[in-house]
Design an enzyme around this catalytic site. Sequence first.
Site, PDB file in Angstrom:
ATOM      1  N   VAL A 155       0.764  -0.843   0.039  1.00 56.55           N
ATOM      2  CA  VAL A 155       0.018  -0.157   0.036  1.00 56.55           C
ATOM      3  C   VAL A 155       0.907   1.217  -0.238  1.00 56.55           C
ATOM      4  CG1 VAL A 155      -1.791   1.246   1.433  1.00 56.55           C
ATOM      5  CG2 VAL A 155      -1.834  -1.251   1.211  1.00 56.55           C
ATOM      6  N   GLU A 199      -6.298   0.619   7.035  1.00 55.35           N
ATOM      7  CA  GLU A 199      -6.726   1.783   6.955  1.00 55.35           C
ATOM      8  C   GLU A 199      -7.663   2.510   8.235  1.00 55.35           C
ATOM      9  OE1 GLU A 199      -9.119   1.998   3.115  1.00 55.35           O
ATOM     10  OE2 GLU A 199      -7.222   1.883   1.917  1.00 55.35           O
ATOM     11  N   GLU A 234       2.636  -6.157  14.983  1.00 58.96           N
ATOM     12  CA  GLU A 234       2.071  -5.960  16.072  1.00 58.96           C
ATOM     13  C   GLU A 234       0.900  -7.076  16.272  1.00 58.96           C
ATOM     14  OE1 GLU A 234       1.948  -2.174  18.171  1.00 58.96           O
ATOM     15  OE2 GLU A 234       3.565  -1.554  16.673  1.00 58.96           O
ATOM     16  N   MET A 268       9.724  -0.788  21.994  1.00 57.41           N
ATOM     17  CA  MET A 268       8.713   0.352  22.004  1.00 57.41           C
ATOM     18  C   MET A 268       8.187   0.394  23.580  1.00 57.41           C
ATOM     19  SD  MET A 268       6.450  -0.697  18.681  1.00 57.41           S
ATOM     20  CE  MET A 268       6.105  -2.240  19.059  1.00 57.41           C
ATOM     21  N   THR A 269       9.152   1.180  24.163  1.00 55.22           N
ATOM     22  CA  THR A 269       9.162   1.496  25.753  1.00 55.22           C
ATOM     23  C   THR A 269       8.349   2.689  25.988  1.00 55.22           C
ATOM     24  OG1 THR A 269      11.462   2.286  25.346  1.00 55.22           O
ATOM     25  CG2 THR A 269      11.088   0.147  26.492  1.00 55.22           C
ATOM     26  N   TYR A 270       6.934   2.588  25.788  1.00 54.83           N
ATOM     27  CA  TYR A 270       6.201   3.591  25.919  1.00 54.83           C
ATOM     28  C   TYR A 270       4.558   3.149  25.920  1.00 54.83           C
ATOM     29  CZ  TYR A 270       7.058   3.457  20.926  1.00 54.83           C
ATOM     30  OH  TYR A 270       7.467   3.110  19.635  1.00 54.83           O
ATOM     31  N   GLU A 271       3.692   3.832  26.322  1.00 55.75           N
ATOM     32  CA  GLU A 271       2.163   3.754  26.439  1.00 55.75           C
ATOM     33  C   GLU A 271       1.826   2.832  27.372  1.00 55.75           C
ATOM     34  OE1 GLU A 271      -0.823   4.332  23.705  1.00 55.75           O
ATOM     35  OE2 GLU A 271       0.485   5.642  24.401  1.00 55.75           O
ATOM     36  N   TRP A 324       8.915   8.238  18.849  1.00 54.03           N
ATOM     37  CA  TRP A 324       7.654   8.170  18.334  1.00 54.03           C
ATOM     38  C   TRP A 324       6.856   9.214  19.095  1.00 54.03           C
ATOM     39  CZ3 TRP A 324       5.049   6.261  14.541  1.00 54.03           C
ATOM     40  CH2 TRP A 324       3.590   6.431  14.517  1.00 54.03           C
TER      41      TRP A 324
END
Length: 429
Positions: free
Chosen positions: A145, A172, A215, A278-281, A404
């Site tokens: 895409v 999307e 993910e 991804m060390t956040y959230e 990010w």
Amino acid sequence: MEIYVVQPGDTVFSIAAKYGVSAWDMIQYNEIEFPERLVPGQTLVILFPRRTHIVEAGETLSSIARQYNMTTNQLYRNNTRLGAQNLIRPGERLVISFEQEKMGAMSVNGYAYPFVNRTLLRQTLPFLTYITPFTYGITYDGGLVDLDDTAILSMAQEYGVAPLMHLSTLTEEGSFSNELASRVLNNPDIQNQLIDSVLQTMREKQYHGLDIDFEFIYASDRDKYTEFIRTTTQRLNAQGFEVIVALAPKTSSTQPGLLYQGHDYGGLGAAANAVLLMTYEWGYTYGPPMAVAPIGNIRAVLDYAVTQIPRNRIYLGVPNYGYDWPLPFVRGTTRAQSISNVEAVRIARDNRAAIEYDEQAQAPHFQYTNQQGVLHEVWFEDARSIRVKLALVPEYGFLGVGYWNLMRPFPQNWLVLNALYDIRQIGGA
């Protein structure tokens, strides 16, 4: 460099006098919107020039950079008021170096959507090793895409920043599809088509490498995902491209949950050239008010990661945002609003709220009541919390950091980064 925490009664002039620096420089570096309305608890980065240069007629940034054996990007980083634009006038003072001793070098990556503000992107590029336009999707038959990345790639080339192609199973609708991932991972023909499409795009658009982000992979597809990364890395490395893979923030190999079970740290760390943690959230849209990236939670992930992955293959994920929660928090009902770190200070200022700092989480926060009488709680990042996160890179021996994301301004972050580290560059601008 000093990080000063504003106290009640402080002014930019009293703070500048305390440190013997220019108030105007302090305002410009920190991009203080209303200098006369500082917020108690707000941070200010204080910089101390060591060597300066007065521009003479006929000089350019390039000629000045050559004179001091530095790059134009270094000049942009030291003089952020230039806005990363080659516009200087005779008599202008440029900072060549600061008093701060560097802690070493690191690689810096950042993610940006195609609609990123062009002025903001230009100001940010000199601080980056890589930039990653977000994101190329995958079709049902293994095609791509497409992404309108032309403007980002053009600007990256101008500043000598290496672009990384981003490949994900994001749909999307804005969610990651485990069904699409499973289709790719269980069909060799689709995999080959996908890798062929990626290689073609990377060659045509002169990408430096590939960043893969699948993910919520089914646990049953875990080993197949590792094998897909291994195959992709082998094929891309043979053509001169590197591969980075994004990993969910795990703390053990047996951690339950769809986000974690499909990511085999040891296998993926061996299969790819590098990984992004991804060390956040931890603080997130539908969760209770808390820091987005508490230092204790981050360390738990890092301590596990280094038992599975070589340290020199790891990038630390750093958040460039905060959240604003209406209170009381009701699980399943309350929805926090994502805000920039600059906006968080603006909210505190406009609502006369003092900013506090949580020593355990190493993150700033505050509460305020809006005009409708609703109590809110805000958690975000400031110069203190960013310094703590950036210090983890040399402590653990990592490659660098991945932000990010780059869609929102955060001038203090770049001041702290530049004060503490040299930024590795591939393009040599």
